[in-house]
Design a protein around this motif. Sequence first.
Motif, PDB file in Angstrom:
ATOM      1  N   GLN A  94      -6.206  -4.692   0.775  1.00 48.95           N
ATOM      2  CA  GLN A  94      -6.679  -4.026  -0.421  1.00 48.95           C
ATOM      3  C   GLN A  94      -5.990  -4.645  -1.818  1.00 48.95           C
ATOM      4  O   GLN A  94      -6.372  -4.852  -2.887  1.00 48.95           O
ATOM      5  CB  GLN A  94      -6.702  -2.636  -0.350  1.00 48.95           C
ATOM      6  CG  GLN A  94      -7.434  -1.944   0.821  1.00 48.95           C
ATOM      7  CD  GLN A  94      -7.215  -0.471   0.682  1.00 48.95           C
ATOM      8  OE1 GLN A  94      -7.082   0.204  -0.162  1.00 48.95           O
ATOM      9  NE2 GLN A  94      -7.433   0.049   1.967  1.00 48.95           N
ATOM     10  N   GLY A  95      -4.611  -5.069  -1.573  1.00 50.26           N
ATOM     11  CA  GLY A  95      -3.914  -5.559  -2.747  1.00 50.26           C
ATOM     12  C   GLY A  95      -4.037  -7.140  -2.649  1.00 50.26           C
ATOM     13  O   GLY A  95      -3.033  -7.766  -3.368  1.00 50.26           O
ATOM     14  N   MET A 123      -6.497  -5.670  -9.102  1.00 52.11           N
ATOM     15  CA  MET A 123      -5.835  -6.984  -9.348  1.00 52.11           C
ATOM     16  C   MET A 123      -4.799  -7.392  -8.291  1.00 52.11           C
ATOM     17  O   MET A 123      -3.976  -6.501  -7.831  1.00 52.11           O
ATOM     18  CB  MET A 123      -5.407  -7.163 -10.785  1.00 52.11           C
ATOM     19  CG  MET A 123      -6.318  -6.816 -11.800  1.00 52.11           C
ATOM     20  SD  MET A 123      -5.491  -6.929 -13.618  1.00 52.11           S
ATOM     21  CE  MET A 123      -4.703  -8.402 -13.421  1.00 52.11           C
ATOM     22  N   PRO A 124      -4.676  -8.625  -7.945  1.00 47.42           N
ATOM     23  CA  PRO A 124      -3.750  -9.138  -6.935  1.00 47.42           C
ATOM     24  C   PRO A 124      -2.316  -8.976  -7.743  1.00 47.42           C
ATOM     25  O   PRO A 124      -2.101  -9.184  -8.907  1.00 47.42           O
ATOM     26  CB  PRO A 124      -3.951 -10.489  -6.648  1.00 47.42           C
ATOM     27  CG  PRO A 124      -5.584 -10.736  -7.169  1.00 47.42           C
ATOM     28  CD  PRO A 124      -5.644  -9.776  -8.188  1.00 47.42           C
ATOM     29  N   ALA A 125      -1.316  -8.624  -6.848  1.00 53.10           N
ATOM     30  CA  ALA A 125       0.021  -8.539  -7.478  1.00 53.10           C
ATOM     31  C   ALA A 125       0.524  -9.844  -7.923  1.00 53.10           C
ATOM     32  O   ALA A 125      -0.040 -10.796  -7.302  1.00 53.10           O
ATOM     33  CB  ALA A 125       1.042  -7.784  -6.406  1.00 53.10           C
ATOM     34  N   PRO A 126       1.481  -9.935  -8.908  1.00 55.55           N
ATOM     35  CA  PRO A 126       2.247 -11.174  -9.210  1.00 55.55           C
ATOM     36  C   PRO A 126       2.897 -11.702  -8.122  1.00 55.55           C
ATOM     37  O   PRO A 126       3.672 -10.787  -7.221  1.00 55.55           O
ATOM     38  CB  PRO A 126       2.938 -10.982 -10.409  1.00 55.55           C
ATOM     39  CG  PRO A 126       3.251  -9.267 -10.737  1.00 55.55           C
ATOM     40  CD  PRO A 126       1.837  -8.828  -9.969  1.00 55.55           C
ATOM     41  N   LEU A 165      -6.664  -2.321  11.666  1.00 55.13           N
ATOM     42  CA  LEU A 165      -5.495  -2.195  10.564  1.00 55.13           C
ATOM     43  C   LEU A 165      -5.448  -3.248   9.578  1.00 55.13           C
ATOM     44  O   LEU A 165      -4.859  -3.107   8.598  1.00 55.13           O
ATOM     45  CB  LEU A 165      -4.290  -1.830  11.351  1.00 55.13           C
ATOM     46  CG  LEU A 165      -3.137  -1.249  10.301  1.00 55.13           C
ATOM     47  CD1 LEU A 165      -3.429   0.116  10.047  1.00 55.13           C
ATOM     48  CD2 LEU A 165      -2.054  -1.123  11.408  1.00 55.13           C
ATOM     49  N   GLU A 166      -6.028  -4.389   9.828  1.00 58.50           N
ATOM     50  CA  GLU A 166      -6.012  -5.562   8.958  1.00 58.50           C
ATOM     51  C   GLU A 166      -6.624  -5.138   7.250  1.00 58.50           C
ATOM     52  O   GLU A 166      -6.177  -5.564   6.365  1.00 58.50           O
ATOM     53  CB  GLU A 166      -6.834  -6.719   9.468  1.00 58.50           C
ATOM     54  CG  GLU A 166      -6.825  -8.062   8.528  1.00 58.50           C
ATOM     55  CD  GLU A 166      -7.426  -9.225   9.002  1.00 58.50           C
ATOM     56  OE1 GLU A 166      -7.425 -10.168   8.566  1.00 58.50           O
ATOM     57  OE2 GLU A 166      -8.652  -8.827  10.031  1.00 58.50           O
ATOM     58  N   GLU A 167      -7.502  -4.208   7.592  1.00 55.80           N
ATOM     59  CA  GLU A 167      -8.108  -3.752   6.257  1.00 55.80           C
ATOM     60  C   GLU A 167      -7.276  -2.992   5.335  1.00 55.80           C
ATOM     61  O   GLU A 167      -7.341  -3.082   4.253  1.00 55.80           O
ATOM     62  CB  GLU A 167      -9.438  -2.628   6.782  1.00 55.80           C
ATOM     63  CG  GLU A 167     -10.430  -3.304   7.204  1.00 55.80           C
ATOM     64  CD  GLU A 167     -11.320  -4.250   6.424  1.00 55.80           C
ATOM     65  OE1 GLU A 167     -11.414  -4.167   5.106  1.00 55.80           O
ATOM     66  OE2 GLU A 167     -12.034  -4.996   7.047  1.00 55.80           O
ATOM     67  N   ALA A 168      -6.155  -2.555   6.050  1.00 58.22           N
ATOM     68  CA  ALA A 168      -5.149  -1.874   5.128  1.00 58.22           C
ATOM     69  C   ALA A 168      -4.177  -2.744   4.343  1.00 58.22           C
ATOM     70  O   ALA A 168      -3.574  -2.352   3.226  1.00 58.22           O
ATOM     71  CB  ALA A 168      -4.298  -0.863   5.942  1.00 58.22           C
ATOM     72  N   GLU A 170       2.414 -10.953  -0.594  1.00 60.52           N
ATOM     73  CA  GLU A 170       3.247 -10.087  -1.470  1.00 60.52           C
ATOM     74  C   GLU A 170       2.000  -8.849  -1.723  1.00 60.52           C
ATOM     75  O   GLU A 170       2.641  -7.746  -1.624  1.00 60.52           O
ATOM     76  CB  GLU A 170       3.895 -10.814  -2.639  1.00 60.52           C
ATOM     77  CG  GLU A 170       4.329  -9.681  -3.522  1.00 60.52           C
ATOM     78  CD  GLU A 170       5.093 -10.536  -4.717  1.00 60.52           C
ATOM     79  OE1 GLU A 170       5.580  -9.886  -5.625  1.00 60.52           O
ATOM     80  OE2 GLU A 170       5.352 -11.689  -4.623  1.00 60.52           O
ATOM     81  N   GLY A 171       0.927  -9.334  -2.237  1.00 65.47           N
ATOM     82  CA  GLY A 171       0.032  -8.343  -2.441  1.00 65.47           C
ATOM     83  C   GLY A 171      -0.395  -7.514  -1.468  1.00 65.47           C
ATOM     84  O   GLY A 171      -0.515  -6.358  -1.756  1.00 65.47           O
ATOM     85  N   ALA A 172      -0.686  -8.052  -0.341  1.00 62.81           N
ATOM     86  CA  ALA A 172      -0.925  -7.239   0.854  1.00 62.81           C
ATOM     87  C   ALA A 172       0.050  -6.257   1.315  1.00 62.81           C
ATOM     88  O   ALA A 172      -0.203  -5.071   1.489  1.00 62.81           O
ATOM     89  CB  ALA A 172      -1.088  -8.171   2.009  1.00 62.81           C
ATOM     90  N   LEU A 173       1.648  -6.440   1.087  1.00 65.63           N
ATOM     91  CA  LEU A 173       2.715  -5.542   1.197  1.00 65.63           C
ATOM     92  C   LEU A 173       2.721  -4.548   0.254  1.00 65.63           C
ATOM     93  O   LEU A 173       2.752  -3.505   0.515  1.00 65.63           O
ATOM     94  CB  LEU A 173       3.911  -6.096   1.428  1.00 65.63           C
ATOM     95  CG  LEU A 173       3.869  -7.332   2.616  1.00 65.63           C
ATOM     96  CD1 LEU A 173       5.292  -8.055   2.492  1.00 65.63           C
ATOM     97  CD2 LEU A 173       4.067  -6.593   3.900  1.00 65.63           C
TER      98      LEU A 173
END
Length: 268
Positions: free
Chosen positions: A135-136, A1-4, A129-132, A145-148
């Motif tokens: 995921q969030g 799930m994406p982060a709030p 590295l974009e794939e990393a 925010e979710g990516a980090l």
Amino acid sequence: MPAPETNAVSIAVPGYVAELLEKKYEQYNRPDFIPQDPISIPHRFSLKQDIEIMSFWASILAWGQRKTIINKCLELVELMDGAPYDFVRNHQDSDLKRFLAFKHRTFNATDTLYFLHFFRDFYQKHDSLEEAFLQGMSTGDQTVEGALRGFHDLFCSLEDFPARTRKHIATPVRKSSCKRLNMFLRWMVRQDDRGVDFGIWTRIQPRQLVCPCDVHVDRVSRHLGLITRPQTDWQTATELTASLRQLDPKDPIKYDFALFGLGIEGYV
């Protein structure tokens, strides 16, 4: 799930501030900005993965004097035989001994060896590295925010991860402004014809980026009324970005050039 996501307060930006930032963006977003900045390191390469690896390392090591940062990154390039992607994929254990003396401030050999370990593991499975960072994150997210959050968890997930290295990979979970990672994402994601940012990633959008809050950007932004929050943390970074989004909703972080440039000029 994406982060709030953090809900940032929007501050009305006066016209004179908008004009100043636009002028300074035009002044600093040009190739002559490159040589004295850590972004000069990845600009030495043309292969996508070399650019990613050295952009990441240059951003993570970006504290202190810019000349020192550049020199330490050049040292890393030399230790990797001038070919970072080839080295991380094909090095032998015996090749790692040369990194035992590498140090920049609190970043030491333990951290360096784990970075190499992570890069090798990741690039055995992925092309970019974009794939990393995906995921969030989902395409509908307002910010990265979710990516980090997701990247932090992935980076720290390998076996024998050294606890001390966690401090070098910021996350909004710890309320960090994530200055260095936001700068890295700017380099990878922003797309224009100016020749400074690379714009080699396409699945994260410029509108989702968050402004890197270094000391220059923070100081100038407060002086211009773009930030009201007393401390500097993740919420501050998103507050600043919300202000800049009023000026350019599709590419708010282009004004990082202006704010940083004004800080270097001694505007405040």
